[in-house]
Every structure is written in C-alpha cells, then in structure tokens.
Design a protein around this motif. Structure first.
Motif, short mmCIF file in Angstrom:
data_model
loop_
_atom_site.label_atom_id
_atom_site.label_comp_id
_atom_site.label_asym_id
_atom_site.label_seq_id
_atom_site.Cartn_x
_atom_site.Cartn_y
_atom_site.Cartn_z
N LYS A 142 0.78 -1.39 -0.13
CA LYS A 142 -0.10 -0.14 0.07
C LYS A 142 0.71 1.33 -0.04
CE LYS A 142 -4.42 -1.49 2.03
NZ LYS A 142 -5.24 -1.75 3.12
N PRO A 143 1.91 1.36 0.84
CA PRO A 143 2.45 2.63 0.66
C PRO A 143 3.45 2.75 -0.71
CG PRO A 143 3.59 1.10 2.45
CD PRO A 143 2.28 0.49 1.84
N ARG A 144 3.72 1.78 -1.16
CA ARG A 144 4.43 2.15 -2.71
C ARG A 144 3.25 2.52 -3.54
NH1 ARG A 144 4.18 -2.32 -5.96
NH2 ARG A 144 4.33 -3.64 -4.19
N LYS A 145 2.13 1.97 -3.59
CA LYS A 145 0.87 2.00 -4.23
C LYS A 145 0.31 3.68 -4.03
CE LYS A 145 -0.46 -2.17 -5.99
NZ LYS A 145 -0.34 -1.99 -7.45
N TYR A 146 0.44 4.00 -2.77
CA TYR A 146 -0.02 5.58 -2.22
C TYR A 146 0.99 6.35 -3.14
CZ TYR A 146 -3.53 3.26 1.02
OH TYR A 146 -4.36 2.50 1.46
N ALA A 147 2.21 6.18 -2.58
CA ALA A 147 3.35 7.13 -3.07
C ALA A 147 3.09 7.10 -4.81
CB ALA A 147 4.73 6.62 -2.49
N GLY A 148 3.04 5.92 -5.48
CA GLY A 148 3.00 6.26 -6.84
C GLY A 148 1.85 6.90 -7.44
N VAL A 151 2.28 2.91 18.25
CA VAL A 151 3.53 3.34 17.46
C VAL A 151 3.17 4.07 16.01
CG1 VAL A 151 5.90 3.57 16.90
CG2 VAL A 151 5.19 2.30 18.77
N VAL A 152 3.43 5.28 15.60
CA VAL A 152 2.91 5.81 14.38
C VAL A 152 4.18 6.33 13.68
CG1 VAL A 152 1.67 7.60 13.31
CG2 VAL A 152 0.57 6.75 15.46
N CYS A 153 4.33 5.47 12.62
CA CYS A 153 5.68 5.88 11.58
C CYS A 153 4.86 6.64 10.50
CB CYS A 153 5.97 4.65 11.09
SG CYS A 153 6.69 3.34 12.22
N VAL A 154 5.63 8.04 10.71
CA VAL A 154 5.18 9.06 9.59
C VAL A 154 5.93 9.05 8.53
CG1 VAL A 154 4.73 11.43 9.41
CG2 VAL A 154 4.11 10.42 11.78
N TYR A 155 5.33 9.07 7.31
CA TYR A 155 6.27 9.27 6.02
C TYR A 155 5.48 10.46 5.14
CZ TYR A 155 7.26 4.37 6.88
OH TYR A 155 7.84 3.12 7.49
N GLU A 156 6.45 10.99 4.36
CA GLU A 156 6.19 12.08 3.48
C GLU A 156 6.69 11.84 2.06
OE1 GLU A 156 6.31 16.91 2.98
OE2 GLU A 156 6.22 15.89 5.17
N LEU A 157 6.00 12.35 1.02
CA LEU A 157 6.33 12.00 -0.26
C LEU A 157 7.63 12.52 -0.84
CD1 LEU A 157 5.46 10.32 -2.90
CD2 LEU A 157 4.12 12.40 -3.53
N ASP A 158 8.50 11.95 -1.62
CA ASP A 158 9.31 12.57 -2.14
C ASP A 158 9.05 12.66 -3.57
OD1 ASP A 158 11.72 13.24 -3.64
OD2 ASP A 158 13.22 12.11 -2.52
N PRO A 159 8.55 13.99 -3.92
CA PRO A 159 8.08 13.93 -5.32
C PRO A 159 9.30 13.64 -6.47
CG PRO A 159 8.42 16.20 -4.37
CD PRO A 159 8.71 15.29 -3.45
N THR A 175 11.41 11.21 -6.52
CA THR A 175 11.23 9.59 -6.63
C THR A 175 10.11 9.19 -6.69
OG1 THR A 175 11.73 9.12 -4.32
CG2 THR A 175 13.58 9.71 -5.40
N ARG A 176 8.97 9.60 -6.10
CA ARG A 176 7.69 9.19 -6.04
C ARG A 176 7.55 7.92 -5.03
NH1 ARG A 176 4.19 8.90 -11.61
NH2 ARG A 176 2.70 8.16 -10.13
N SER A 177 8.46 8.25 -3.90
CA SER A 177 8.47 7.20 -2.71
C SER A 177 8.36 7.98 -1.55
CB SER A 177 9.78 6.30 -2.89
OG SER A 177 10.92 7.30 -2.83
#
Length: 199
Positions: free
Chosen positions: A134-140, A157-165, A167-169
C-alpha cells in the motif's frame, strides 16, 4: 491443504471467479455478495478479518483527534476507498481528504488527487500490504502523506512518511511512541498513551 480440509469448506462460501486478467476498480461495485471493506490490489480481491481491540482503539483515537484538529478545508473519512488506477482500489483505515473532494459513482471511493493523508493500522493479516504494497501504491499515486500504526505492547507507535516528489516514494520523517505532534497536513498533538488507558 488436504482434500479433507478443502471439503470442510464446500458449500459454506461462494467466491466470485475472476475474469481473465483479474478484476478492475469498476468491478468492485458490481460484484454481488462481497463482504464489507473488500479491497482490490493488482486486480485481486482482499478481505479483511474482524478488527482486534487494539486496532479499533487506535483507529478511534486517531479518527477523533484528526477530526477535532482538521480545519474546515479537510474532512476525515473512514470506510471508503481510494482509486489508484484501473486495478487498484485499496481502503485505508482512515483518510484525510479535501472537504470538497469528488467521489466515484455511489460515493464509495475518492480520487488520489483529493487525498492528503492515508492511515493504516497494521493487523496480523495485513502486515505485508500495510508495510510494503500500500505505501508503494499510495506514493506512486502522489498521495503526500502516509501514517503506519504499529502495536508496541498495548499502545500504538505511529510511523510518519512524506512523499519525495522526485522519486515518488515515501521518506520516513518520524517514529512517534508516546505523543504524535505534527504541523502537517495541519497541526495535531495526540497522546498515543491514551489507547493504553482505555477502560
């Protein structure tokens, strides 16, 4: 699985037979008898197990906190999918979407361009999907933020991610054990130990 074990299930369930090439996002609204919260990933159907107490408690805490903190330009959504393409329609545990977000026919899904945050609470039956697929698809699909919620003892425990535009990851920006205090997509301050203190 043995023939005897297979025979034990005969007649108890009827599963839809996929067409050549798998199901499409449009098919998901037309397949009769699917259980609630069925997801489509890579043309395959995924069914959710009943939520454990931790999953419900963590989701309740985050949904209430996000709803309280969200400015009027956003809404917090539960129980809806995001259409990522013709063969992908996952259903995040929570989403934050634009208040004026467009939905697909029947109002069961949102366009990724209207989604500013997806949240997944990892369950035993969804670890691989929530941590990898899912994270790969959401980022894509260029969804800017992703939170993955893991269980540590009795608290989240919450792991927080932000998109690198470029690399789209996703890039991890923080791992939050006791308190989730963030400025984006809007200011939140969530006491994660409140799940442990539930009666």
């Amino acid at each position: 699985m043995s023939a005897a074990a297979e025979g034990e299930w005969e007649g108890r369930y009827t599963y839809p037979t996929p067409p050549p090439g798998g199901w499409t996002a449009d098919d998901l609204d037309r397949i009769p008898g699917l259980p609630p919260h069925t997801e489509l990933i890579d043309g395959g159907l995924f069914f959710s197990s009943p939520q454990a107490d931790f999953h419900r408690a963590a989701l309740h805490l985050l949904e209430n906190a996000l709803t309280e903190a969200a400015p009027d330009v956003f809404q917090v959504v539960r129980g809806a999918a995001v259409r990522l393409g013709g063969r992908d329609r996952p259903e995040p545990d929570l989403m934050v979407v634009a208040h004026d977000a467009r939905t697909g026919p029947g109002g069961t899904w949102y366009y990724p361009s209207d989604v500013v945050l997806t949240v997944e609470v990892v369950s035993e039956d969804s670890e691989w999907r929530d941590r990898e697929i899912k994270p790969r698809k959401y980022a894509g699909a260029r969804i800017r933020r992703y939170w993955r919620v893991e269980k540590n003892g009795a608290q989240p425990v919450v792991c927080v991610y932000e998109l690198d535009p470029a690399t789209r990851s996703y890039t991890i920006t923080g791992i939050h054990h006791h308190r989730l205090e963030l400025a984006e997509p809007f200011p939140v301050d969530i006491d994660l130990t409140a799940v442990r203190r539930r009666p």
